[in-house]
Design a protein around this motif. Sequence first.
Motif, PDB file in Angstrom:
ATOM      1  N   GLU A 159       7.765   2.224  -9.179  1.00 30.16           N
ATOM      2  CA  GLU A 159       7.250   3.455  -8.563  1.00 30.16           C
ATOM      3  C   GLU A 159       7.230   4.590  -9.589  1.00 30.16           C
ATOM      4  O   GLU A 159       6.331   5.420  -9.595  1.00 30.16           O
ATOM      5  CB  GLU A 159       8.154   3.827  -7.378  1.00 30.16           C
TER       6      GLU A 159
ATOM      7  N   SER B 206       4.729   4.057 -12.864  1.00 25.48           N
ATOM      8  CA  SER B 206       3.301   4.252 -12.648  1.00 25.48           C
ATOM      9  C   SER B 206       2.863   5.649 -13.096  1.00 25.48           C
ATOM     10  O   SER B 206       3.529   6.639 -12.831  1.00 25.48           O
ATOM     11  CB  SER B 206       3.000   4.067 -11.167  1.00 25.48           C
TER      12      SER B 206
ATOM     13  N   ILE C 130       4.636   2.932  -3.011  1.00 21.82           N
ATOM     14  CA  ILE C 130       3.631   2.714  -4.075  1.00 21.82           C
ATOM     15  C   ILE C 130       2.277   2.424  -3.434  1.00 21.82           C
ATOM     16  O   ILE C 130       1.248   2.936  -3.841  1.00 21.82           O
ATOM     17  CB  ILE C 130       4.016   1.532  -4.997  1.00 21.82           C
TER      18      ILE C 130
ATOM     19  N   SER D  47      -1.197   4.334  -3.696  1.00 21.31           N
ATOM     20  CA  SER D  47      -2.355   3.673  -4.310  1.00 21.31           C
ATOM     21  C   SER D  47      -3.556   3.610  -3.361  1.00 21.31           C
ATOM     22  O   SER D  47      -4.609   3.128  -3.736  1.00 21.31           O
ATOM     23  CB  SER D  47      -1.973   2.275  -4.787  1.00 21.31           C
TER      24      SER D  47
END
Lengths: 472, 348
Positions: free
Chosen positions: B102, B105, B254, B258
């Motif tokens: 997490e 990224s 996440i 996304s």
Amino acid sequence: MIFTSLEFLALFVIILIVRIQIKNLNTEKWFLLIVSWLFYMSWNAPFVILLIAVSTSDYFLGRQIHHAPNPSVKKFLMASSLVIDLGIIGFFKYATLTLESWRQIIALAGIQSDPVFLEIILPIGVSFFTFHSLSYTFDIYRGRMTPVASWRDYNLFIAFFPVLIAGPILKAVDFLPQLLERRRPTPYMFECGLAVFLLGAVKKSVLSDQIAPQIDLIFAAPTQFDAPTLLIALIGFSAQIFLDFSGYSDMAIGCACMMGFTLMENFRMPYSSINITEFWHRWHISLSNWLRDYVYISFGGNRHGTFRTHLNLMATMLLGGLWHGASWNFVLWGGIHGVALVVHKLWTNFHHTASPKPHCFKLPTILACTLTLSTVILAWIPFRCLTFHDSYQYFLRMVDWELEGTRSIPIQLVVIISVVVAVHLFWKKDVVWYKNIPRKGIAARAMVYSLLLTLIVIFGVSRASPFIYFQF
Amino acid sequence: MKIDRSKSIKHDQNTWKQLVFLAVICSAFASSASYATYKLLGLNSPPRNEHTFREKPYTSSHFEALGSSLMAQGVDWDRTARILGAEVTTRSCGAGSPAELEFLSQAVPGQNNTLIFISIFEMAEGMLSESRPIEVPFLVTLQDIAETRPNWDLAKTLLWSYPLKAIKVPFPTTGRSWEIMVQIRDRLQSLRIGTAQKSDDAPIALNAGTNFHTENLSDWDHGRFLRNLEQLRNRGATDHGDFSGPKFAALKRILEKSRLQHSSFVVVMPVSPAYNAAFVDETISAKFESMLRSLESANPSAVVVRLDRMAALQSDRLFWDLVHLNYEGQKLATTELIEELKSAAQKP
């Protein structure tokens, strides 16, 4: 919360700092008692009630025993204390074993029943704190001490956190007088405590934990491995249990010392003993003293002739074995030691010879040491194996020198065994290392402590396995 | 005889001062020794790895792949970037689970395709990455604990990893004894035989790449196999939990984030059949499947790629240790992944 964990270290530093700030002895004792209870609760909170119940019942029984009007009442009250304490151990520790054994006995008579599965959780340290407590009622019963006035002091004696989970087993006569005045460590005492704590941490987290997974692996399925692996694992377990348990005892002694309390030594180079009697004067000393004082002597000791002496010795060792856990394997282990002790007694009676001198590298000493060590090491097989069958298979594969099977001899196991052997061979066995080192010059001390600390930060295993004796 | 108390107090004070001096000296020595070991044995590898693979001409699409060494070694990223004609950035850390991913990224909203690599090995709740306290802020850990209510032991381990991180500043080798032992043994072996030879018990991913081309799990002797299993057990690989703890919470977050990307993929990497046989029973497998189903239902736009279900990868010959694919395994997994990514791209 084990001694090598960060949380314990943080808690201990807080305890030391807060204690210095407390000016009143009573407040200080309450503080230590509450901390000890919280420490116990970190394992299993509800069982703190059991701990308090045991302490309270023996506290009142102790007073009653002391004030009993006649010997028969005294005896009755002592028996009540025994029934309560042993009843608690019996229920939590041996209920399943007893019922299962009974089922197997009646099965022999042709009466079949379903296997017994009692979901009883064993309160951690139960064997230790009940033995602490029993020593108190026994000593009052025998007139060796007077009852303690304060309920709080008695509870603190039972729950004192350094020794609560896995000993050394305290005796009331040794510890309770230490609660009568404020204990503050001298710099010398504090350094002794720190030194022995560091040594204990090295034994546990650098040496014992390093080999624990390898040994667990081999003892979990001994039939998979070949004889050399089994032999090395057995010697490795002998080293591991010594390092693990004496490491725990060292850390307990160290914690107490840093707070100004004195505890008895629990291990003194046991594997360099030249006979089995000496071994028991050096291995788990607090337990062997307890068994001698409260079991062996209660059975009559050596006051009723040779045969009864040997019988008492055997019975004491069988009970000592059973104390370790609810398995007939432990009884077998105790039995092997009992037989060895009886044989040694017969040998000394027959020959009337003094034991060979320790640490003289002469043939009789070497032979005596080898024989003692072999007996002790072989007796660890039933102690460590899970079942009778596993013990038998383990022994058989080694004796037959079975070479079929997996070979798994990790190098760290060999290194750690060598370290333990070297220390036992070359260290003077009656020198209390941690009491001598603070008397040395600053350079020598700096070197020793730096070495210990360096070993911990480089080789210390962070994911520590629980101390072996926690299960007892 | 009269005792001079002031003399005794002064003596005590001097001794206490001496003790403090000793403590400082010993700590300084241990710290230096720890640093020296750390440098000498090459333990100062970066906690996170980042690589960008691009093959010109590439399209404007960009893939961000997040995972652990299973991802870094399990897929031929050069080939993937070439065939897809895309730029691929891989971000990984040792034993990285969604909790660390997490924070690895760096996706830019609206420009990326995110590939999140997980496996049953890294999703085990007890299997904690050393990078966790470095990557995951303490407050997030607290929040996760409050939200997911893991068992007390796990919560304690998670919380105490932060003070441990602080201890690693003066003593960087703390808690890395296994790696140190393996490194020492390798050095000794290389001295003995003249060439560096990796140890039998090298911790997973430590010797990544070295055995990648040459080894396969089915050639291991039984002793080595058992020792490695025991090592994994000791590191918490058996403590799978319900797959509903902090790692799962991070994975959900996440995927939430996304949604702003072009597309997101959850790629489930395979582990060796030997690992599955030792650690994954029917109950654990069912819990893992249920976790994936709940992810899919909560994020219908996310594509779940099941490399772990590929029949061709169900062989110990395709792994160089218990969880990492070897060169042969990588080839098969890469082909399958590229096909999946292509077919997902063709979908409306």
